[in-house]
Design a protein around this motif. Structure first.
Motif, PDB file in Angstrom:
ATOM      1  N   ILE A  10       0.842  -1.203   0.000  1.00  0.00           N
ATOM      2  CA  ILE A  10       0.000   0.000   0.000  1.00  0.00           C
ATOM      3  C   ILE A  10       0.875   1.251   0.000  1.00  0.00           C
ATOM      4  CG2 ILE A  10      -1.727   1.288   1.323  1.00  0.00           C
ATOM      5  CD1 ILE A  10      -2.702  -1.506   2.353  1.00  0.00           C
ATOM      6  N   GLU A  11       1.899   1.251   0.866  1.00  0.00           N
ATOM      7  CA  GLU A  11       2.685   2.481   1.002  1.00  0.00           C
ATOM      8  C   GLU A  11       3.600   2.731  -0.196  1.00  0.00           C
ATOM      9  OE1 GLU A  11       2.839  -0.155   2.870  1.00  0.00           O
ATOM     10  OE2 GLU A  11       4.897  -0.783   3.297  1.00  0.00           O
ATOM     11  N   ASP A  12       4.062   1.665  -0.847  1.00  0.00           N
ATOM     12  CA  ASP A  12       4.952   1.863  -2.001  1.00  0.00           C
ATOM     13  C   ASP A  12       4.167   2.182  -3.270  1.00  0.00           C
ATOM     14  OD1 ASP A  12       7.241   1.381  -0.597  1.00  0.00           O
ATOM     15  OD2 ASP A  12       7.414  -0.728  -1.185  1.00  0.00           O
ATOM     16  N   ILE A  41      -5.694   4.231  17.826  1.00  0.00           N
ATOM     17  CA  ILE A  41      -4.932   4.386  16.583  1.00  0.00           C
ATOM     18  C   ILE A  41      -3.411   4.231  16.794  1.00  0.00           C
ATOM     19  CG2 ILE A  41      -4.995   6.926  16.795  1.00  0.00           C
ATOM     20  CD1 ILE A  41      -5.508   6.089  13.486  1.00  0.00           C
ATOM     21  N   GLY A  42      -2.811   3.544  15.849  1.00  0.00           N
ATOM     22  CA  GLY A  42      -1.368   3.283  15.965  1.00  0.00           C
ATOM     23  C   GLY A  42      -1.069   1.969  16.678  1.00  0.00           C
ATOM     24  N   GLY A  43      -2.098   1.385  17.310  1.00  0.00           N
ATOM     25  CA  GLY A  43      -1.945   0.072  17.944  1.00  0.00           C
ATOM     26  C   GLY A  43      -0.728   0.017  18.857  1.00  0.00           C
ATOM     27  N   GLY A  44       0.107  -0.981  18.611  1.00  0.00           N
ATOM     28  CA  GLY A  44       1.260  -1.197  19.490  1.00  0.00           C
ATOM     29  C   GLY A  44       2.520  -0.503  19.018  1.00  0.00           C
ATOM     30  N   VAL A  45       2.380   0.611  18.285  1.00  0.00           N
ATOM     31  CA  VAL A  45       3.575   1.229  17.705  1.00  0.00           C
ATOM     32  C   VAL A  45       4.568   1.688  18.770  1.00  0.00           C
ATOM     33  CG1 VAL A  45       2.467   3.516  17.457  1.00  0.00           C
ATOM     34  CG2 VAL A  45       4.402   2.915  16.003  1.00  0.00           C
ATOM     35  N   LEU A  53       4.179  -4.642  15.625  1.00  0.00           N
ATOM     36  CA  LEU A  53       5.031  -4.301  14.483  1.00  0.00           C
ATOM     37  C   LEU A  53       4.475  -4.933  13.212  1.00  0.00           C
ATOM     38  CD1 LEU A  53       7.466  -2.744  13.614  1.00  0.00           C
ATOM     39  CD2 LEU A  53       8.914  -4.377  14.753  1.00  0.00           C
ATOM     40  N   VAL A  54       3.198  -4.650  12.919  1.00  0.00           N
ATOM     41  CA  VAL A  54       2.619  -5.123  11.664  1.00  0.00           C
ATOM     42  C   VAL A  54       2.189  -3.923  10.820  1.00  0.00           C
ATOM     43  CG1 VAL A  54       2.168  -7.528  12.294  1.00  0.00           C
ATOM     44  CG2 VAL A  54       0.529  -5.793  12.988  1.00  0.00           C
ATOM     45  N   GLN A  55       1.198  -4.094   9.942  1.00  0.00           N
ATOM     46  CA  GLN A  55       0.999  -3.059   8.924  1.00  0.00           C
ATOM     47  C   GLN A  55       0.863  -1.646   9.503  1.00  0.00           C
ATOM     48  OE1 GLN A  55      -2.091  -1.347   7.897  1.00  0.00           O
ATOM     49  NE2 GLN A  55      -1.710  -0.851   5.758  1.00  0.00           N
ATOM     50  N   GLU A  56      -0.039  -1.469  10.475  1.00  0.00           N
ATOM     51  CA  GLU A  56      -0.269  -0.107  10.991  1.00  0.00           C
ATOM     52  C   GLU A  56       0.986   0.451  11.668  1.00  0.00           C
ATOM     53  OE1 GLU A  56      -3.189   0.629  14.353  1.00  0.00           O
ATOM     54  OE2 GLU A  56      -3.594   2.377  13.112  1.00  0.00           O
ATOM     55  N   GLU A  57       1.579  -0.361  12.508  1.00  0.00           N
ATOM     56  CA  GLU A  57       2.745   0.131  13.245  1.00  0.00           C
ATOM     57  C   GLU A  57       3.865   0.511  12.286  1.00  0.00           C
ATOM     58  OE1 GLU A  57       1.138  -2.682  14.122  1.00  0.00           O
ATOM     59  OE2 GLU A  57       0.585  -2.554  16.245  1.00  0.00           O
ATOM     60  N   ASN A  88      12.830   3.899   4.968  1.00  0.00           N
ATOM     61  CA  ASN A  88      12.595   2.619   4.295  1.00  0.00           C
ATOM     62  C   ASN A  88      12.738   1.506   5.324  1.00  0.00           C
ATOM     63  OD1 ASN A  88      12.179   3.623   1.669  1.00  0.00           O
ATOM     64  ND2 ASN A  88      14.399   3.933   1.458  1.00  0.00           N
ATOM     65  N   TYR A  89      12.219   0.356   4.991  1.00  0.00           N
ATOM     66  CA  TYR A  89      12.356  -0.775   5.914  1.00  0.00           C
ATOM     67  C   TYR A  89      12.470  -2.066   5.134  1.00  0.00           C
ATOM     68  CZ  TYR A  89       7.462  -2.169   5.071  1.00  0.00           C
ATOM     69  OH  TYR A  89       6.287  -2.594   4.491  1.00  0.00           O
ATOM     70  N   THR A  90      12.950  -3.110   5.813  1.00  0.00           N
ATOM     71  CA  THR A  90      12.877  -4.460   5.252  1.00  0.00           C
ATOM     72  C   THR A  90      12.223  -5.330   6.315  1.00  0.00           C
ATOM     73  OG1 THR A  90      15.017  -5.039   6.187  1.00  0.00           O
ATOM     74  CG2 THR A  90      15.020  -4.289   3.898  1.00  0.00           C
ATOM     75  N   GLY A 124      -5.797  -4.201   1.224  1.00  0.00           N
ATOM     76  CA  GLY A 124      -5.266  -5.555   1.232  1.00  0.00           C
ATOM     77  C   GLY A 124      -5.984  -6.347   2.299  1.00  0.00           C
ATOM     78  N   ASN A 125      -5.238  -7.189   2.992  1.00  0.00           N
ATOM     79  CA  ASN A 125      -5.849  -8.163   3.898  1.00  0.00           C
ATOM     80  C   ASN A 125      -6.266  -7.526   5.229  1.00  0.00           C
ATOM     81  OD1 ASN A 125      -5.200  -9.926   1.850  1.00  0.00           O
ATOM     82  ND2 ASN A 125      -3.259 -10.547   2.812  1.00  0.00           N
ATOM     83  N   TRP A 126      -7.074  -6.512   5.125  1.00  0.00           N
ATOM     84  CA  TRP A 126      -7.573  -5.780   6.307  1.00  0.00           C
ATOM     85  C   TRP A 126      -8.198  -6.757   7.324  1.00  0.00           C
ATOM     86  CZ3 TRP A 126     -13.135  -4.052   6.941  1.00  0.00           C
ATOM     87  CH2 TRP A 126     -13.297  -3.263   8.084  1.00  0.00           C
ATOM     88  N   GLY A 127      -7.742  -6.671   8.555  1.00  0.00           N
ATOM     89  CA  GLY A 127      -8.344  -7.487   9.620  1.00  0.00           C
ATOM     90  C   GLY A 127      -7.977  -8.958   9.571  1.00  0.00           C
ATOM     91  N   CYS A 128      -7.076  -9.356   8.666  1.00  0.00           N
ATOM     92  CA  CYS A 128      -6.817 -10.796   8.466  1.00  0.00           C
ATOM     93  C   CYS A 128      -5.438 -11.239   8.934  1.00  0.00           C
ATOM     94  CB  CYS A 128      -6.972 -11.147   6.993  1.00  0.00           C
ATOM     95  SG  CYS A 128      -8.623 -10.844   6.409  1.00  0.00           S
ATOM     96  N   GLY A 129      -4.708 -10.362   9.602  1.00  0.00           N
ATOM     97  CA  GLY A 129      -3.408 -10.765  10.134  1.00  0.00           C
ATOM     98  C   GLY A 129      -3.549 -10.909  11.641  1.00  0.00           C
ATOM     99  N   ALA A 130      -3.062  -9.893  12.349  1.00  0.00           N
ATOM    100  CA  ALA A 130      -3.153  -9.913  13.816  1.00  0.00           C
ATOM    101  C   ALA A 130      -4.593 -10.114  14.275  1.00  0.00           C
ATOM    102  CB  ALA A 130      -2.597  -8.609  14.370  1.00  0.00           C
ATOM    103  N   PHE A 131      -5.546  -9.645  13.510  1.00  0.00           N
ATOM    104  CA  PHE A 131      -6.949  -9.717  13.927  1.00  0.00           C
ATOM    105  C   PHE A 131      -7.670 -10.980  13.464  1.00  0.00           C
ATOM    106  CE2 PHE A 131      -8.009  -5.002  15.084  1.00  0.00           C
ATOM    107  CZ  PHE A 131      -7.192  -5.126  16.203  1.00  0.00           C
ATOM    108  N   GLY A 132      -6.969 -11.841  12.737  1.00  0.00           N
ATOM    109  CA  GLY A 132      -7.483 -13.182  12.475  1.00  0.00           C
ATOM    110  C   GLY A 132      -8.763 -13.288  11.651  1.00  0.00           C
ATOM    111  N   GLY A 133      -9.063 -12.295  10.836  1.00  0.00           N
ATOM    112  CA  GLY A 133     -10.294 -12.352  10.033  1.00  0.00           C
ATOM    113  C   GLY A 133     -10.163 -13.298   8.848  1.00  0.00           C
TER     114      GLY A 133
END
Ligand code: AR6
Length: 537
Positions: free
Chosen positions: A281-283, A298-302, A307-311, A346-348, A429-438
């Motif tokens: 999304i960001e690129d 907002i920002g969750g566990g940043v 350390l996933v999409q939002e963070e 940037n990040y990897t 993308g996979n909104w709600g389907c990672g940490a949130f298990g959707g």
């Protein structure tokens, strides 16, 4: 073949990407009701030519010490704490001789620690082990004094407290990037009154103080690799904004829609879709409405372990962190839009393998209001990650209605004749389907339905999942070919939820194969028939 397919999807992406809308309506002077602009608007457009940051407004500090505004560290109502903070921060001004112990003392004083002192294991580990000696001295002698100046300049840069974006109120705040930097420098030193964990007044707000990032996050004495990488991102941000004043502007806007629409009556077809297994999304989402897979806080566990999409987005674009100071947690009918936040890093990697990967120059254009054309929308999905029982709960009418409404609010509400053709695509993308298990199929369909009703096409990044990329693209094509409307899909979806969980099968296949006048099965019928339900249309 893979190079040509890569070229192919990129070509399609560029075809969907709208021309950036740079000519924006000017900020009205005075600002409209519900929109606070924290800098002078009267000379904003003339001054833009002189490459100066916008000038704060009002010209002198004018306080509001109440529950509707950020309680400023420099407020007269916090005068004795602020003078202690000023005194302490001034110790860090003379470059050249600052040591890590001096920084520790100042962080403790600023955060108002009396009994116990802050745990600084990750910060210490970064400075003493991760950075080379030259880099450490550069941080302590150059960047840190710049951060101190920014923090101390607060009463001159942010001359009135920003309003809080409270639940239920559709409010907007626009600040200059320099004002954001000054507020974030104060967050680094943990100076905001009543924003410590123990304070009940802000229990419904995310934390804003960076002190949680400095700690080990575990057993004392060791640095936490996640926190260290996060700090590298933030140090890079401060290095940039202390070297050269940022000139742009950022807007934070809380969106609220309480009225629910009747999904079963919607006549739209699914929108244009590009599903891509490559890209992020960001690129690749420039010029689109980019989705932040958010936490209600907002920002969750940043500022902790998350350390996933939002963070990650908040770390590479730290101006987003300011939303934690401003925005109360999101309710079901609410979303937060943030326009103009710049990317600095940037990040990897991802999650436990995340690493800061150097400076990033954001080349996106700015509009006539000096905002980068980056529009991010934070929408929080429901969390279903608590085992199989939790997972099943998403296949339920009220759960689906909630997510549909959340996405609808995030994407700007139902389209009308006036805005329909102008709306930019959603990059998601996979909104709600990672940490949130959707469930991937359910959540992607919900987002497509919301795109259809809000008049937006959809760019969907499957994050490397080529099977799902093909499956989703095919499903959208099949639905369009069959002429399935959003209303029809909704009715089928609700029927699907009525099936016993074991008999449901793959959602997409079921929706395509079963008519909406599906007859709910009784246990007796189930035993005599192999199919889960009977088609009656
Ligand atoms: N671009 C596109 N897709 C991505 C990207 C990206 N940059 N990063 C990840 N994905 P997740 P959630 C995909 O778990 O389930 C945070 O703590 C990838 O497939 O971040 O909504 C928030 O603060 C990933 O598995 O979102 C909330 O507390 C999937 O998107 C919570 O997580 C979902 O990413 C939200 O969890």
């Amino acid at each position: 073949a893979s190079t040509s397919s890569c070229r192919d999807w990129r070509r399609q992406l560029e075809a969907l990407r709208p021309e950036p809308n740079l000519a924006r309506l000017p900020f009205s002077c005075p600002p409209r009701l519900g929109h606070s602009v924290l800098f002078r608007i009267d000379n904003f457009y003339e001054q833009a030519r002189s490459s100066q940051p916008p000038q704060p407004w009002p010209t002198e500090f004018s306080d509001r010490w109440d529950s509707g505004h950020v309680r400023m560290p420099c407020s007269p109502s916090n005068a004795s704490r602020w003078s202690a903070i000023e005194h302490s921060l001034n110790q860090l001004k003379p470059a050249s001789s600052i040591g890590i112990d001096d920084l520790a003392t100042v962080l403790n004083v600023c955060s108002g620690r009396r009994q116990s002192s802050l745990c600084l294991d990750s910060l210490n580990c970064l400075l003493t082990e991760e950075l080379g000696r030259g880099e450490m001295r550069h941080f302590l002698n150059r960047v840190l004094p710049g951060m101190v100046r920014l923090a101390l300049a607060l009463p001159h840069l942010v001359t009135t407290p920003p309003p809080l974006l409270r639940c239920g109120y559709q409010l907007k705040v626009t600040l200059s990037q320099l004002q954001v930097a000054s507020l974030l420098a104060n967050a680094f030193f943990s100076t905001f009154p009543r924003r410590s964990f123990a304070n009940r007044e802000y229990a419904n707000f995310p934390t804003i103080h960076f002190s949680t990032l400095f700690s080990s996050g575990g057993p004392a004495g060791s640095g936490c690799p996640r926190r260290i990488e996060k700090l590298k991102c933030l140090f890079n941000y401060f290095q940039r904004v202390t070297t050269k004043d940022p000139l742009g502007v950022v807007t934070f806007s809380r969106r609220v829609i309480n009225e629910r629409i009747d999904w079963s009556a919607r006549t739209e077809l699914l929108p244009d879709l590009l599903a891509a297994a490559e890209g992020t999304i960001e690129d690749d989402g420039a010029g689109m409405l980019e989705v932040d897979f958010a936490n209600a806080y907002i920002g969750g566990g940043v500022l902790g372990r998350g350390l996933v999409q939002e963070e990650i987005r908040f770390l590479i674009c730290p101006e987003l962190l300011l939303s934690r100071l401003l925005a109360e947690s999101l309710e079901d009918g609410e979303a937060l839009w943030i326009t103009g936040a710049e990317r600095y890093s940037n990040y990897t990697g991802y999650s436990s393998t995340f690493q800061w990967n150097g400076d990033h120059t954001d080349t996106r254009p700015r509009d006539t209001n000096r905002r980068l054309v980056t529009k991010l929308v934070a929408i929080d999905a429901r969390c279903y990650s608590r085992g199989a029982a939790g997972y099943k709960q998403q296949f339920n009418k009220s759960a689906i209605d909630r997510e549909l409404h959340k996405a609808l609010v995030g994407f700007g509400g139902p389209a009308n004749v006036k805005n329909k053709s102008k709306r930019r695509p959603v990059a998601t993308g996979n909104w709600g389907c990672g940490a949130f298990g959707g469930d991937l199929q359910l959540k992607s369909l919900i987002q497509l339905m919301a795109c259809a009703v809000t008049g937006r096409s959809c760019v969907y990044f499957t994050f490397g999942d080529t099977d799902f990329q093909h499956r989703l693209q095919q499903f959208q094509a099949d639905c369009r070919q069959l002429g399935l409307t959003v209303g029809s899909l909704y009715r089928r979806l609700i029927n699907y939820c009525k099936l016993p969980a074991k008999q449901r099968g793959e959602l997409f296949t079921w929706l395509l194969e079963h008519g909406e006048a599906f007859h709910e099965v009784t246990p007796k019928e189930t035993s005599s028939s192999s199919s889960a339900g009977r088609l009656v249309d």
